[in-house]
Scaffold this motif. Sequence first.
Motif, PDB file in Angstrom:
ATOM      1  N   ILE A   1      31.059  -9.023 -16.904  1.00 29.78           N
ATOM      2  CA  ILE A   1      31.258  -9.269 -15.473  1.00 29.78           C
ATOM      3  C   ILE A   1      30.438 -10.473 -15.017  1.00 29.78           C
ATOM      4  CG2 ILE A   1      30.975  -8.328 -13.136  1.00 29.78           C
ATOM      5  CD1 ILE A   1      33.231  -7.020 -14.708  1.00 29.78           C
ATOM      6  N   LYS A   2      29.198 -10.543 -15.457  1.00 20.01           N
ATOM      7  CA  LYS A   2      28.304 -11.603 -14.973  1.00 20.01           C
ATOM      8  C   LYS A   2      28.635 -12.975 -15.545  1.00 20.01           C
ATOM      9  CE  LYS A   2      24.408  -9.531 -15.943  1.00 20.01           C
ATOM     10  NZ  LYS A   2      22.949  -9.326 -15.993  1.00 20.01           N
ATOM     11  N   SER A   3      29.466 -13.017 -16.587  1.00 21.87           N
ATOM     12  CA  SER A   3      29.818 -14.310 -17.172  1.00 21.87           C
ATOM     13  C   SER A   3      30.790 -15.088 -16.281  1.00 21.87           C
ATOM     14  CB  SER A   3      30.433 -14.117 -18.559  1.00 21.87           C
ATOM     15  OG  SER A   3      31.620 -13.335 -18.478  1.00 21.87           O
ATOM     16  N   ASN A   4      31.394 -14.399 -15.313  1.00 20.70           N
ATOM     17  CA  ASN A   4      32.243 -15.042 -14.309  1.00 20.70           C
ATOM     18  C   ASN A   4      31.630 -14.807 -12.929  1.00 20.70           C
ATOM     19  OD1 ASN A   4      34.558 -15.899 -16.026  1.00 20.70           O
ATOM     20  ND2 ASN A   4      34.685 -13.694 -16.403  1.00 20.70           N
ATOM     21  N   LYS A   5      32.074 -15.557 -11.948  1.00 20.82           N
ATOM     22  CA  LYS A   5      31.506 -15.403 -10.611  1.00 20.82           C
ATOM     23  C   LYS A   5      31.821 -14.018 -10.072  1.00 20.82           C
ATOM     24  CE  LYS A   5      30.907 -17.876  -6.296  1.00 20.82           C
ATOM     25  NZ  LYS A   5      29.531 -18.221  -6.608  1.00 20.82           N
ATOM     26  N   TRP A   6      30.798 -13.254  -9.725  1.00 21.09           N
ATOM     27  CA  TRP A   6      31.014 -11.882  -9.249  1.00 21.09           C
ATOM     28  C   TRP A   6      30.425 -11.653  -7.855  1.00 21.09           C
ATOM     29  CZ3 TRP A   6      26.761  -8.774  -8.159  1.00 21.09           C
ATOM     30  CH2 TRP A   6      25.525  -9.245  -8.612  1.00 21.09           C
ATOM     31  N   ALA A   7      29.544 -12.566  -7.400  1.00 28.71           N
ATOM     32  CA  ALA A   7      28.947 -12.443  -6.056  1.00 28.71           C
ATOM     33  C   ALA A   7      28.662 -13.847  -5.538  1.00 28.71           C
ATOM     34  CB  ALA A   7      27.664 -11.623  -6.113  1.00 28.71           C
ATOM     35  N   ALA A   8      28.523 -13.955  -4.231  1.00 32.18           N
ATOM     36  CA  ALA A   8      28.162 -15.243  -3.632  1.00 32.18           C
ATOM     37  C   ALA A   8      26.751 -15.635  -4.048  1.00 32.18           C
ATOM     38  CB  ALA A   8      28.244 -15.140  -2.108  1.00 32.18           C
ATOM     39  N   ASN A   9      26.506 -16.927  -4.198  1.00 32.46           N
ATOM     40  CA  ASN A   9      25.142 -17.395  -4.430  1.00 32.46           C
ATOM     41  C   ASN A   9      24.277 -16.939  -3.264  1.00 32.46           C
ATOM     42  OD1 ASN A   9      25.830 -18.740  -6.814  1.00 32.46           O
ATOM     43  ND2 ASN A   9      26.455 -20.577  -5.693  1.00 32.46           N
ATOM     44  N   THR A  10      23.131 -16.341  -3.584  1.00 30.01           N
ATOM     45  CA  THR A  10      22.337 -15.648  -2.567  1.00 30.01           C
ATOM     46  C   THR A  10      20.873 -16.051  -2.644  1.00 30.01           C
ATOM     47  OG1 THR A  10      23.825 -13.735  -2.682  1.00 30.01           O
ATOM     48  CG2 THR A  10      21.645 -13.347  -1.731  1.00 30.01           C
ATOM     49  N   TRP A  11      20.247 -16.203  -1.468  1.00 31.53           N
ATOM     50  CA  TRP A  11      18.818 -16.524  -1.397  1.00 31.53           C
ATOM     51  C   TRP A  11      18.153 -15.604  -0.372  1.00 31.53           C
ATOM     52  CZ3 TRP A  11      15.671 -19.131  -4.433  1.00 31.53           C
ATOM     53  CH2 TRP A  11      14.391 -19.478  -3.970  1.00 31.53           C
ATOM     54  N   PHE A  12      17.038 -15.023  -0.754  1.00 32.20           N
ATOM     55  CA  PHE A  12      16.302 -14.110   0.135  1.00 32.20           C
ATOM     56  C   PHE A  12      15.335 -14.891   1.012  1.00 32.20           C
ATOM     57  CE2 PHE A  12      12.476 -11.515   0.928  1.00 32.20           C
ATOM     58  CZ  PHE A  12      13.047 -10.450   1.611  1.00 32.20           C
ATOM     59  N   VAL A  13      15.303 -14.535   2.300  1.00 32.50           N
ATOM     60  CA  VAL A  13      14.352 -15.123   3.246  1.00 32.50           C
ATOM     61  C   VAL A  13      13.671 -13.975   3.987  1.00 32.50           C
ATOM     62  CG1 VAL A  13      14.011 -16.666   5.209  1.00 32.50           C
ATOM     63  CG2 VAL A  13      15.825 -17.154   3.556  1.00 32.50           C
ATOM     64  N   GLY A  14      12.383 -13.775   3.732  1.00 28.35           N
ATOM     65  CA  GLY A  14      11.639 -12.717   4.402  1.00 28.35           C
ATOM     66  C   GLY A  14      11.472 -13.007   5.878  1.00 28.35           C
ATOM     67  N   LYS A  15      11.219 -11.951   6.660  1.00 26.04           N
ATOM     68  CA  LYS A  15      11.111 -12.143   8.116  1.00 26.04           C
ATOM     69  C   LYS A  15       9.990 -13.093   8.498  1.00 26.04           C
ATOM     70  CE  LYS A  15       9.039  -7.558   8.149  1.00 26.04           C
ATOM     71  NZ  LYS A  15       9.473  -6.179   8.318  1.00 26.04           N
ATOM     72  N   GLN A  16       8.927 -13.138   7.668  1.00 29.53           N
ATOM     73  CA  GLN A  16       7.818 -14.054   7.979  1.00 29.53           C
ATOM     74  C   GLN A  16       8.206 -15.514   7.746  1.00 29.53           C
ATOM     75  OE1 GLN A  16       7.563 -11.461   5.875  1.00 29.53           O
ATOM     76  NE2 GLN A  16       6.055 -10.054   6.751  1.00 29.53           N
ATOM     77  N   GLU A  17       9.204 -15.723   6.846  1.00 29.57           N
ATOM     78  CA  GLU A  17       9.599 -17.101   6.509  1.00 29.57           C
ATOM     79  C   GLU A  17      10.882 -17.539   7.226  1.00 29.57           C
ATOM     80  OE1 GLU A  17       9.293 -14.872   3.497  1.00 29.57           O
ATOM     81  OE2 GLU A  17       7.163 -15.189   3.881  1.00 29.57           O
ATOM     82  N   LEU A  18      11.394 -16.690   8.109  1.00 33.76           N
ATOM     83  CA  LEU A  18      12.689 -16.982   8.726  1.00 33.76           C
ATOM     84  C   LEU A  18      12.695 -18.326   9.454  1.00 33.76           C
ATOM     85  CD1 LEU A  18      15.486 -15.710   9.036  1.00 33.76           C
ATOM     86  CD2 LEU A  18      14.706 -14.659  11.154  1.00 33.76           C
ATOM     87  N   SER A  19      11.585 -18.635  10.092  1.00 36.30           N
ATOM     88  CA  SER A  19      11.521 -19.901  10.846  1.00 36.30           C
ATOM     89  C   SER A  19      11.582 -21.122   9.928  1.00 36.30           C
ATOM     90  CB  SER A  19      10.235 -19.953  11.689  1.00 36.30           C
ATOM     91  OG  SER A  19       9.090 -19.858  10.858  1.00 36.30           O
ATOM     92  N   SER A  20      11.349 -20.927   8.606  1.00 29.92           N
ATOM     93  CA  SER A  20      11.417 -22.060   7.669  1.00 29.92           C
ATOM     94  C   SER A  20      12.830 -22.629   7.598  1.00 29.92           C
ATOM     95  CB  SER A  20      10.940 -21.635   6.277  1.00 29.92           C
ATOM     96  OG  SER A  20      11.837 -20.687   5.720  1.00 29.92           O
ATOM     97  N   LEU A  21      13.825 -21.818   7.995  1.00 31.64           N
ATOM     98  CA  LEU A  21      15.203 -22.313   7.997  1.00 31.64           C
ATOM     99  C   LEU A  21      15.394 -23.440   9.009  1.00 31.64           C
ATOM    100  CD1 LEU A  21      17.247 -18.966   7.765  1.00 31.64           C
ATOM    101  CD2 LEU A  21      16.735 -20.576   5.931  1.00 31.64           C
ATOM    102  N   LEU A  22      14.494 -23.512   9.975  1.00 27.70           N
ATOM    103  CA  LEU A  22      14.604 -24.556  10.996  1.00 27.70           C
ATOM    104  C   LEU A  22      14.084 -25.899  10.492  1.00 27.70           C
ATOM    105  CD1 LEU A  22      13.450 -22.438  14.075  1.00 27.70           C
ATOM    106  CD2 LEU A  22      15.789 -23.040  13.426  1.00 27.70           C
TER     107      LEU A  22
END
Length: 295
Positions: free
Chosen positions: A98-119
């Motif tokens: 399953i993992k040899s083909n695309k099975w999920a969207a590319n994903t990145w975790f952003v913790g609540k303390q780092e949320l403002s870094s998206l700005l």
Amino acid sequence: MKGYIIYQSIEAKKNTEFIEKIINEGEKYSISFEYVPYEEYQEHAEPDIVINRTRDYRTSRFYENKGVAVFNPAYLVHIGNNKYEAVKYLSEHLTYEIKSNKWAANTWFVGKQELSSLLDNEYLSRLVSNLAGSPSNDVVIKSVDGHGGNEVFLLENGAGNTEKLKDIVEKLKGHDCIVQERIESNSSDIRVYIVGGKIYAAVLRNGKDDFRANHSLGGSASEYKLMSSQKSYVMKFVEALGGNKIGMAGIDFILTKDGKMIFNEIEEMAGSRMLYECTDYNIAADYVKWISLFV
């Protein structure tokens, strides 16, 4: 046997019909189910069976530690109510096939303390490029613990949409989040209902004037007949999630424009209203029947 079906009080009010179905079906198998509010479950005598509908894995663990049969188990409640933990868990348990083909969207975790870094435009440009291929491509930002399509936002034009991003960050304040590439799908997804570790039914959901396909947001729903190849694919996810350790849950897949199924999330406390509205299935009856045989 004595059984509890546990909900948070506010959720119980919205699910009285389902609670009544569980209680009525239990009588057929000599299981005396009763509704117990989440806020007071520890005050009640120990039952034989628990259906935990609280989204709190600690409730399941409380009963597991006492040797009580509880559905769903703590690990599944945990990952089924945290979108990032679900992706992480599956990436560790899915087969290479399953993992040899695309099975999920590319994903990145952003913790609540780092949320403002998206700005930070430089950081966001780099992040969107890595996830979606270009800093101007669309991404989806969502809290890890939202339900029903709430706290899910589309950031069109990626790093170039500064004003929209500010609004999203403000709305998600206090939440751990994930950022994902947008999967093109014509606002369609498939909810696959699992009962007792087996595929029970599937529903196709289509969004209405919204990139989200959630029925609760006004989208349409209709029964979807999975092809044998799709069933085999879905069962790889079911097996990775523990097979018959799953009492009742939903696995949501984005349906791409070219017909592929991309994993979206586990809905551990899957609602059944949509299933009753568009099919003849009686999932409460079949769930209780499975529980009676399992225990």
